[in-house]
Design an enzyme around this catalytic site. Structure first.
Site, mmCIF file in Angstrom:
data_model
loop_
_atom_site.group_PDB
_atom_site.id
_atom_site.type_symbol
_atom_site.label_atom_id
_atom_site.label_comp_id
_atom_site.label_asym_id
_atom_site.label_seq_id
_atom_site.Cartn_x
_atom_site.Cartn_y
_atom_site.Cartn_z
ATOM 1 N N PRO A 30 0.853 -1.199 0.000
ATOM 2 C CA PRO A 30 0.000 0.000 0.000
ATOM 3 C C PRO A 30 0.882 1.240 0.000
ATOM 4 O O PRO A 30 1.952 1.256 0.591
ATOM 5 C CB PRO A 30 -0.770 -0.105 1.309
ATOM 6 C CG PRO A 30 -0.626 -1.507 1.773
ATOM 7 C CD PRO A 30 0.618 -2.049 1.165
ATOM 8 N N GLU A 31 0.440 2.275 -0.696
ATOM 9 C CA GLU A 31 1.197 3.524 -0.769
ATOM 10 C C GLU A 31 0.510 4.580 0.099
ATOM 11 O O GLU A 31 -0.466 4.294 0.784
ATOM 12 C CB GLU A 31 1.317 3.964 -2.237
ATOM 13 C CG GLU A 31 2.001 2.900 -3.103
ATOM 14 C CD GLU A 31 2.140 3.300 -4.567
ATOM 15 O OE1 GLU A 31 2.244 4.506 -4.852
ATOM 16 O OE2 GLU A 31 2.138 2.408 -5.422
ATOM 17 N N HIS A 82 -5.279 -15.954 7.957
ATOM 18 C CA HIS A 82 -4.057 -15.141 8.083
ATOM 19 C C HIS A 82 -4.206 -13.992 9.078
ATOM 20 O O HIS A 82 -3.561 -12.963 8.932
ATOM 21 C CB HIS A 82 -3.589 -14.599 6.728
ATOM 22 C CG HIS A 82 -3.525 -15.639 5.647
ATOM 23 N ND1 HIS A 82 -2.565 -16.625 5.641
ATOM 24 C CD2 HIS A 82 -4.314 -15.859 4.568
ATOM 25 C CE1 HIS A 82 -2.759 -17.416 4.580
ATOM 26 N NE2 HIS A 82 -3.813 -16.974 3.922
ATOM 27 N N ARG A 129 20.174 16.567 -7.936
ATOM 28 C CA ARG A 129 20.516 15.193 -8.331
ATOM 29 C C ARG A 129 20.304 15.060 -9.819
ATOM 30 O O ARG A 129 19.612 15.865 -10.430
ATOM 31 C CB ARG A 129 19.588 14.188 -7.645
ATOM 32 C CG ARG A 129 19.495 14.399 -6.163
ATOM 33 C CD ARG A 129 18.287 13.695 -5.603
ATOM 34 N NE ARG A 129 18.075 14.109 -4.227
ATOM 35 C CZ ARG A 129 18.008 13.278 -3.198
ATOM 36 N NH1 ARG A 129 18.109 11.990 -3.391
ATOM 37 N NH2 ARG A 129 17.825 13.734 -1.986
ATOM 38 N N ARG A 139 0.906 -12.582 3.202
ATOM 39 C CA ARG A 139 2.293 -12.772 2.736
ATOM 40 C C ARG A 139 3.327 -12.528 3.832
ATOM 41 O O ARG A 139 4.519 -12.742 3.608
ATOM 42 C CB ARG A 139 2.554 -11.874 1.530
ATOM 43 C CG ARG A 139 1.608 -12.248 0.372
ATOM 44 C CD ARG A 139 1.839 -11.429 -0.865
ATOM 45 N NE ARG A 139 3.148 -11.686 -1.458
ATOM 46 C CZ ARG A 139 3.602 -11.052 -2.533
ATOM 47 N NH1 ARG A 139 2.863 -10.123 -3.121
ATOM 48 N NH2 ARG A 139 4.789 -11.333 -3.016
#
Ligand SMILES: [Zn+2]
Length: 286
Positions: free
Chosen positions: A8-9, A101, A165, A120
Site C-alpha cells: 500500500p502507498e 491469516h 541530483r 504474505r
C-alpha cells in the site's frame, strides 16, 4: 498481464489512518493475542510484545510515509507496517469470525477488536520507545523524505531538491529518502498527470515542468485519499471496514497496457526497467 502493485502507498495508508482515528483513539487495550510470531519479529518474544501493550490506551494515530504510528499513553508508539498485503480490520465483537491469516488481535476493554491480517507476512508490528526528541525510535523513519500531503513546499524549493541530483524521475519519486509514501502505482499516475516521462533526468526540467510535477504529485495523492485509495485485481488493499478503494477506476496509465490513453487515444505502453513495470503514454509524456 497483471502484476501485484506492491505495498500500500501513501493514499491507502492515509485512508486507514483516518479510519483508525475515528475508531480506536481513546480505547484501552485489554488483551493482545499473537497468532504468528513472524508478525512481531522485532521483539524477543510474543510475550514481550504483549507486555508492552496490555493495559495501554491509544492516544493518537499518525503516519510517516507508509508507516502507521499508534501513540500510547505511556509515550511509546505501536508501529504498523503493512508490507505487501497487510490489512487492519475492525471487529465490533470478538465473536466475529476471523479472516484467514489473522496474525494479531487487539481486544479493547470496550468496543471490540482490531485485527492484523497478512497473507504474505511481509508486514510487521512493533512497539518503539519514545526518543529524547519525542519521536519514535525507528531506524527506517530516521531518513524519511518529506511528506507531500503534510508538508507544503514552494515549487522553487522542490526545484532545488530535484536539480541537486541527476536521476530518472520515477526512481526519484519512489526513493523514500527523497519523498515519503510514493510507490509504483502513484509514481506512474503522477508522471502522467505531469506529462513527464519516467526516465527524464531530475535536473533537466524547466521551471514550468517542475511546477507541473509538484502540482501533479500533490493533487494525485490528495484525490486518491479522497477516493479512499486504489485496490487492484488482487484486492489485497482493503480499508479498516473491509471495503475496497475507489481510485483504481481513475487510473490513467497504471495497469492499462494496450488500452487507449484517456487524454489522446494513443496506446498506453508498459516498459520494464529496474525490475518493475512502468506504464505511460509516450505521446502525452515527454
Ligand atoms: Zn496520451
Amino acid at each position: 498481464m497483471r502484476e501485484a502493485g506492491g505495498m500500500p502507498e501513501l493514499p491507502e495508508v492515509e485512508t486507514i489512518r483516518r479510519d483508525l482515528q475515528g475508531e480506536i483513539v481513546g480505547r484501552k487495550i485489554k488483551a493482545v493475542e499473537v497468532r504468528n510470531g513472524r508478525t512481531v519479529r522485532r521483539h524477543p518474544s510474543a510475550k514481550h510484545f504483549r507486555a508492552r501493550l496490555e493495559g495501554r490506551t491509544i492516544t493518537s494515530i499518525d503516519r510517516a510515509g507508509k508507516y502507521l504510528l499508534l501513540g500510547l499513553d505511556d509515550g511509546d508508539t505501536l508501529v504498523v507496517h503493512l508490507g505487501m498485503s497487510g490489512q487492519l480490520q475492525r471487529a465490533k465483537s470478538a465473536k466475529e469470525a476471523k479472516a484467514p491469516h489473522t496474525h494479531a488481535v487487539f481486544t479493547f476493554t470496550q468496543g471490540g477488536q482490531l485485527r492484523f491480517v497478512d497473507p504474505r507476512t511481509f508486514g510487521e508490528l512493533f512497539v518503539s520507545a519514545a526518543s529524547a526528541d519525542g519521536g519514535p525510535v525507528v531506524p527506517e523513519l530516521a531518513h524519511l523524505g518529506f511528506d507531500p500531503l503534510e508538508e507544503v513546499m514552494s515549487w522553487e524549493r522542490f526545484w532545488v531538491m530535484l536539480s541537486s541530483r541527476s536521476v530518472g524521475l520515477k526512481s526519484l519519486l519512489m526513493n523514500q529518502e527523497f519523498v515519503a509514501g510514493i510507490g509504483n502505482i502513484y509514481a506512474d499516475e503522477i508522471l502522467f498527470a505531469a506529462g513527464l516521462r519516467y526516465d527524464r533526468q531530475s535536473d533537466s526540467l524547466s521551471s514550468q515542468e517542475v511546477r507541473r510535477l509538484y502540482r501533479a504529485m500533490v493533487e494525485t495523492l490528495a484525490e486518491a485519499v479522497k477516493r479512499r485509495g486504489s485496490s487492484l485485481a488482487d484486492e489485497q488493499y482493503r480499508d479498516l471496514f473491509g471495503e475496497v478503494g475507489d481510485y483504481q477506476g481513475q487510473h490513467q496509465v497504471y495497469d492499462r497496457e494496450g488500452q487507449a490513453c484517456r487524454r489522446c487515444r494513443a496506446t498506453v505502453v508498459r516498459v520494464k526497467s529496474g525490475g518493475r513495470s512502468t506504464f505511460l503514454c509516450e505521446h502525452c509524456q515527454v
